[in-house]
Write a protein that holds these residues in place. Structure first.
Motif, PDB file in Angstrom:
ATOM      1  N   ALA A   1      33.063  14.156  45.651  1.00  0.00           N
ATOM      2  CA  ALA A   1      34.255  14.762  46.248  1.00  0.00           C
ATOM      3  C   ALA A   1      34.448  16.214  45.826  1.00  0.00           C
ATOM      4  O   ALA A   1      35.321  16.887  46.362  1.00  0.00           O
ATOM      5  CB  ALA A   1      35.489  13.947  45.864  1.00  0.00           C
ATOM      6  N   ASP A   2      33.621  16.703  44.880  1.00  0.00           N
ATOM      7  CA  ASP A   2      33.832  18.058  44.382  1.00  0.00           C
ATOM      8  C   ASP A   2      33.384  19.097  45.405  1.00  0.00           C
ATOM      9  O   ASP A   2      32.415  18.893  46.125  1.00  0.00           O
ATOM     10  CB  ASP A   2      33.032  18.265  43.090  1.00  0.00           C
ATOM     11  CG  ASP A   2      33.629  17.480  41.961  1.00  0.00           C
ATOM     12  OD1 ASP A   2      34.815  17.145  42.060  1.00  0.00           O
ATOM     13  OD2 ASP A   2      32.898  17.186  41.001  1.00  0.00           O
ATOM     14  N   ASN A   3      34.122  20.212  45.407  1.00  0.00           N
ATOM     15  CA  ASN A   3      33.721  21.345  46.234  1.00  0.00           C
ATOM     16  C   ASN A   3      33.133  22.396  45.311  1.00  0.00           C
ATOM     17  O   ASN A   3      33.852  23.037  44.546  1.00  0.00           O
ATOM     18  CB  ASN A   3      34.926  21.890  47.001  1.00  0.00           C
ATOM     19  CG  ASN A   3      34.533  23.028  47.889  1.00  0.00           C
ATOM     20  OD1 ASN A   3      33.347  23.275  48.099  1.00  0.00           O
ATOM     21  ND2 ASN A   3      35.515  23.727  48.425  1.00  0.00           N
ATOM     22  N   MET A   4      31.816  22.566  45.368  1.00  0.00           N
ATOM     23  CA  MET A   4      31.145  23.398  44.384  1.00  0.00           C
ATOM     24  C   MET A   4      30.976  24.839  44.853  1.00  0.00           C
ATOM     25  O   MET A   4      30.515  25.688  44.108  1.00  0.00           O
ATOM     26  CB  MET A   4      29.753  22.819  44.097  1.00  0.00           C
ATOM     27  CG  MET A   4      29.754  21.749  43.048  1.00  0.00           C
ATOM     28  SD  MET A   4      30.204  22.420  41.465  1.00  0.00           S
ATOM     29  CE  MET A   4      31.681  21.555  41.117  1.00  0.00           C
ATOM     30  N   VAL A   5      31.284  25.139  46.110  1.00  0.00           N
ATOM     31  CA  VAL A   5      30.970  26.469  46.633  1.00  0.00           C
ATOM     32  C   VAL A   5      31.761  27.576  45.939  1.00  0.00           C
ATOM     33  O   VAL A   5      31.170  28.594  45.556  1.00  0.00           O
ATOM     34  CB  VAL A   5      31.160  26.493  48.159  1.00  0.00           C
ATOM     35  CG1 VAL A   5      30.833  27.849  48.712  1.00  0.00           C
ATOM     36  CG2 VAL A   5      30.285  25.451  48.806  1.00  0.00           C
TER      37      VAL A   5
END
Lengths: 184, 101
Positions: free
Chosen positions: A139-143
């Motif tokens: 679920a993480d947004n790494m951008v």
């Protein structure tokens, strides 16, 4: 086995099978189009490693850049390139390729042996990373984090890559220009 | 369960196929595709290990750098291949054996 794992194995199989097709295909254009399939399946595998930005970059740079460049290189170059590729490998192909097959298979055996012996899932730093909650979750947004890291921690390699890209651009344009007297 | 070993095994297979193409193919463009396979196997390993570095994203960042470098290398290599064809009328790496004519 849930559906995600099944799709992962299908993608892995597609990568291997299409890469093998590229390797054994005699027709150059067909092998380039199978290269497309390999790159798309690899992008899917990157998504499974939770690297969605790298997957999108793979599609943009490889499919949009490298493959179109390869196709243009044929079509803009002489048609004889295409012809004299296909006539050559008609007979005795297996005898000449035995050393290459041997080297590749031995390399594969060594790599597989090393990977299984290394037992990468139980390595120390991976265990520590899992303990410290340092593993990327689906679920993480790494951008945003990647952008910040690119501009702070990895600024030196970023600038070095930019200079190298400019050198490659100038070099490729210089090599590909049409000037006859250069070769005489 | 998808483990790290699965990613590494797929990368190993891709690497072996790339090695075979570089050694056996008699066409510079297919040799270039083999080099791209090898680079992609390396990128797959970087990305697979990069999952375990949430804080600094080292694996994914260097995978990006590797993709960019592969693109630049492909552009230069194709320009060189076109020049070799202009001079030798063939792109078989076995037949290109003179540095200067």
């Amino acid at each position: 086995m849930n559906i995600a794992t099944l799709i992962f194995y299908v993608l892995g199989f597609v990568v291997q099978a299409s890469a093998l097709t590229v390797a054994v295909s005699k027709n150059l254009v067909r092998s380039i189009f199978m290269f497309f399939v390999t790159l798309f399946a690899l992008a899917g595998l990157y998504v499974y490693a939770l690297a969605d930005f790298v997957a999108v970059t793979q599609i943009v740079v490889y499919v949009g850049g490298v493959l179109v460049l390869m196709l243009f290189a044929f079509m803009l170059s002489n048609r004889e390139v295409l012809n004299n590729l296909q006539e050559r490998n008609s007979r005795f192909f297996s005898i000449q390729k035995v050393p290459a097959i041997l080297v590749a298979v031995l390399f594969l055996l060594i790599l597989v042996n090393a990977i299984i012996k290394a037992d990468v899932d139980n390595m120390a730093w991976i265990k520590i990373s899992a303990q410290n909650n340092n593993v990327i979750q689906p679920a993480d947004n790494m951008v945003p984090n990647m952008g910040v890291n690119l501009m702070t921690r990895y600024l030196l390699p970023f600038e070095a890559v930019s200079i190298l890209l400019m050198m490659a651009l100038i070099g490729a344009a210089h090599l590909a220009r049409k000037e006859e007297h250069k070769f005489q | 369960m998808i483990t790290l070993t699965n990613f590494l095994l797929i990368g190993a297979g891709l690497f072996a196929i790339g090695i075979y193409m570089v050694l056996a193919k008699r066409n510079a463009i297919q040799v270039l595709i083999g080099i791209e396979f090898i680079l992609n196997a390396a990128i797959l390993n970087l990305v697979a290990f990069g999952k375990y570095d949430k804080l600094y994203n080292s694996g994914q960042t260097f995978a990006l750098f590797a993709i960019v470098l592969a693109g630049a290398a492909a552009a230069v290599a194709l320009a060189i291949i076109l020049n070799v064809y202009k001079q030798y009328k063939t792109i078989d790496p076995n037949k290109v054996e003179k540095l200067k004519d």
